[in-house]
Design a protein around this motif. Structure first.
Motif, mmCIF file in Angstrom:
data_model
loop_
_atom_site.group_PDB
_atom_site.id
_atom_site.type_symbol
_atom_site.label_atom_id
_atom_site.label_comp_id
_atom_site.label_asym_id
_atom_site.label_seq_id
_atom_site.Cartn_x
_atom_site.Cartn_y
_atom_site.Cartn_z
ATOM 1 N N GLU A 213 -4.361 10.068 4.277
ATOM 2 C CA GLU A 213 -4.926 9.973 2.914
ATOM 3 C C GLU A 213 -4.432 8.706 2.214
ATOM 4 O OE1 GLU A 213 -7.139 11.465 1.012
ATOM 5 O OE2 GLU A 213 -7.546 13.324 2.082
ATOM 6 N N ALA A 214 -3.153 8.387 2.388
ATOM 7 C CA ALA A 214 -2.605 7.172 1.769
ATOM 8 C C ALA A 214 -3.321 5.935 2.298
ATOM 9 C CB ALA A 214 -1.103 7.089 2.043
ATOM 10 N N GLN A 215 -3.558 5.903 3.592
ATOM 11 C CA GLN A 215 -4.283 4.789 4.207
ATOM 12 C C GLN A 215 -5.703 4.701 3.654
ATOM 13 O OE1 GLN A 215 -3.287 2.377 6.306
ATOM 14 N NE2 GLN A 215 -5.336 1.509 6.405
ATOM 15 N N ARG A 216 -6.357 5.846 3.567
ATOM 16 C CA ARG A 216 -7.727 5.888 3.055
ATOM 17 C C ARG A 216 -7.810 5.385 1.611
ATOM 18 N NH1 ARG A 216 -10.986 8.907 0.297
ATOM 19 N NH2 ARG A 216 -9.562 10.602 -0.158
ATOM 20 N N LEU A 217 -6.750 5.646 0.848
ATOM 21 C CA LEU A 217 -6.723 5.230 -0.548
ATOM 22 C C LEU A 217 -6.238 3.789 -0.726
ATOM 23 C CD1 LEU A 217 -5.296 8.540 -2.020
ATOM 24 C CD2 LEU A 217 -7.584 7.621 -2.464
ATOM 25 N N THR B 202 5.797 17.494 0.657
ATOM 26 C CA THR B 202 5.924 17.502 -0.800
ATOM 27 C C THR B 202 6.518 16.180 -1.280
ATOM 28 O OG1 THR B 202 6.151 19.905 -0.831
ATOM 29 C CG2 THR B 202 6.973 18.714 -2.759
ATOM 30 N N ARG B 203 7.528 15.687 -0.573
ATOM 31 C CA ARG B 203 8.128 14.393 -0.930
ATOM 32 C C ARG B 203 7.079 13.286 -0.864
ATOM 33 N NH1 ARG B 203 13.914 13.806 -0.289
ATOM 34 N NH2 ARG B 203 14.806 15.830 0.203
ATOM 35 N N ASN B 204 6.306 13.266 0.216
ATOM 36 C CA ASN B 204 5.312 12.206 0.396
ATOM 37 C C ASN B 204 4.175 12.324 -0.601
ATOM 38 O OD1 ASN B 204 6.730 10.880 2.346
ATOM 39 N ND2 ASN B 204 5.648 11.804 4.056
ATOM 40 N N THR B 205 3.782 13.539 -0.919
ATOM 41 C CA THR B 205 2.722 13.719 -1.917
ATOM 42 C C THR B 205 3.198 13.240 -3.282
ATOM 43 O OG1 THR B 205 1.684 15.522 -0.693
ATOM 44 C CG2 THR B 205 1.236 15.419 -3.057
ATOM 45 N N ARG B 206 4.435 13.567 -3.641
ATOM 46 C CA ARG B 206 4.984 13.085 -4.922
ATOM 47 C C ARG B 206 5.065 11.561 -4.953
ATOM 48 N NH1 ARG B 206 9.802 17.215 -5.114
ATOM 49 N NH2 ARG B 206 8.680 19.056 -5.820
ATOM 50 N N LEU B 207 5.537 10.983 -3.851
ATOM 51 C CA LEU B 207 5.628 9.524 -3.739
ATOM 52 C C LEU B 207 4.254 8.886 -3.920
ATOM 53 C CD1 LEU B 207 7.415 7.032 -2.947
ATOM 54 C CD2 LEU B 207 6.802 7.545 -0.580
ATOM 55 N N LEU B 208 3.273 9.418 -3.230
ATOM 56 C CA LEU B 208 1.909 8.906 -3.311
ATOM 57 C C LEU B 208 1.325 9.096 -4.710
ATOM 58 C CD1 LEU B 208 -0.450 7.641 -1.784
ATOM 59 C CD2 LEU B 208 -1.101 9.933 -1.030
ATOM 60 N N LYS B 209 1.527 10.266 -5.281
ATOM 61 C CA LYS B 209 1.009 10.563 -6.625
ATOM 62 C C LYS B 209 1.599 9.602 -7.657
ATOM 63 C CE LYS B 209 0.656 14.343 -9.949
ATOM 64 N NZ LYS B 209 0.956 15.761 -10.200
ATOM 65 N N LYS B 210 2.916 9.388 -7.580
ATOM 66 C CA LYS B 210 3.581 8.470 -8.520
ATOM 67 C C LYS B 210 3.011 7.065 -8.380
ATOM 68 C CE LYS B 210 8.136 6.680 -9.662
ATOM 69 N NZ LYS B 210 9.556 6.635 -9.289
ATOM 70 N N THR C 26 5.407 2.996 4.544
ATOM 71 C CA THR C 26 6.656 2.939 5.312
ATOM 72 C C THR C 26 7.635 4.004 4.817
ATOM 73 O OG1 THR C 26 6.356 0.591 5.748
ATOM 74 C CG2 THR C 26 8.593 1.450 5.968
ATOM 75 N N LYS C 27 7.748 4.166 3.505
ATOM 76 C CA LYS C 27 8.608 5.220 2.948
ATOM 77 C C LYS C 27 8.148 6.602 3.418
ATOM 78 C CE LYS C 27 10.156 2.952 -1.293
ATOM 79 N NZ LYS C 27 10.215 3.065 -2.755
ATOM 80 N N MET C 28 6.849 6.784 3.470
ATOM 81 C CA MET C 28 6.293 8.060 3.908
ATOM 82 C C MET C 28 6.626 8.313 5.387
ATOM 83 S SD MET C 28 2.646 7.851 1.935
ATOM 84 C CE MET C 28 2.093 9.499 2.282
ATOM 85 N N LYS D 95 -11.866 9.899 -7.446
ATOM 86 C CA LYS D 95 -11.525 10.019 -6.022
ATOM 87 C C LYS D 95 -10.016 10.159 -5.837
ATOM 88 C CE LYS D 95 -15.470 7.558 -4.099
ATOM 89 N NZ LYS D 95 -15.930 6.365 -3.385
ATOM 90 N N THR D 96 -9.263 9.393 -6.597
ATOM 91 C CA THR D 96 -7.806 9.452 -6.512
ATOM 92 C C THR D 96 -7.301 10.823 -6.955
ATOM 93 O OG1 THR D 96 -7.625 7.079 -6.882
ATOM 94 C CG2 THR D 96 -5.663 8.400 -7.331
ATOM 95 N N GLN D 97 -7.813 11.323 -8.062
ATOM 96 C CA GLN D 97 -7.384 12.638 -8.554
ATOM 97 C C GLN D 97 -7.774 13.750 -7.575
ATOM 98 O OE1 GLN D 97 -5.262 13.083 -10.983
ATOM 99 N NE2 GLN D 97 -5.286 10.898 -11.379
ATOM 100 N N ALA D 98 -8.929 13.633 -6.952
ATOM 101 C CA ALA D 98 -9.357 14.631 -5.956
ATOM 102 C C ALA D 98 -8.434 14.598 -4.741
ATOM 103 C CB ALA D 98 -10.804 14.381 -5.544
ATOM 104 N N ALA D 99 -8.054 13.400 -4.305
ATOM 105 C CA ALA D 99 -7.141 13.263 -3.160
ATOM 106 C C ALA D 99 -5.776 13.856 -3.500
ATOM 107 C CB ALA D 99 -7.008 11.796 -2.757
ATOM 108 N N ILE D 100 -5.281 13.582 -4.693
ATOM 109 C CA ILE D 100 -3.995 14.134 -5.112
ATOM 110 C C ILE D 100 -4.052 15.660 -5.135
ATOM 111 C CG2 ILE D 100 -2.422 14.370 -7.090
ATOM 112 C CD1 ILE D 100 -2.995 11.356 -7.654
#
Length: 125
Positions: free
Chosen positions: A67-71, A109-117, A79-81, A12-17
């Motif tokens: 998506e971050a909330q859902r995960l 892109t910044r937020n996706t990278r932050l979330l992915k990391k 907050t960073k996002m 699920k995490t990989q699909a969201a990413i």
């Protein structure tokens, strides 16, 4: 059983990413500028419409936060996002220079990278 739960969470995490990476590319870098190596996205184009475009961009950017909330991501990461989203929104409000700022800042892109990391670090534990 626990291994199955871990595998499902991982999938699920990989699909969201993957979804978020596609979304970020579309909104931040899907349109190539001729004769350059620079790309802009739909958000920069929409941002050309004063105020309304920036508000629409903020709404689009909220998808990554949803998506971050859902995960179940921590409040600190969300907050960073939100800060990135607000920087992008406020920066985009400045006539002309805001449009250039939007093209370079690429909040999604910044937020996706932050979330992915963050998510990859969680999965590694």
């Amino acid at each position: 059983m626990n291994d199955n739960k871990h595998n499902n969470t991982h999938l699920k995490t990989q699909a969201a990413i993957a979804r978020l990476e596609r979304f970020s590319k579309l909104t931040d870098s899907s349109i190539g500028i001729p004769f350059t190596k620079f790309n802009i996205g739909l958000e920069a184009v929409i941002g050309l419409i004063p105020v309304i475009g920036d508000a629409a961009g903020l709404i689009l950017s909220s998808y990554v936060l949803v998506e971050a909330q859902r995960l179940g991501v921590s409040k600190r990461i969300k907050t960073k996002m939100i800060i990135n989203m607000l920087i992008d929104f406020v920066g985009g409000l400045v006539p002309f220079f805001g449009d250039i700022f939007d093209a370079f800042f690429k909040a999604n892109t910044r937020n996706t990278r932050l979330l992915k990391k963050h998510l990859n670090a969680q999965l590694a534990n």
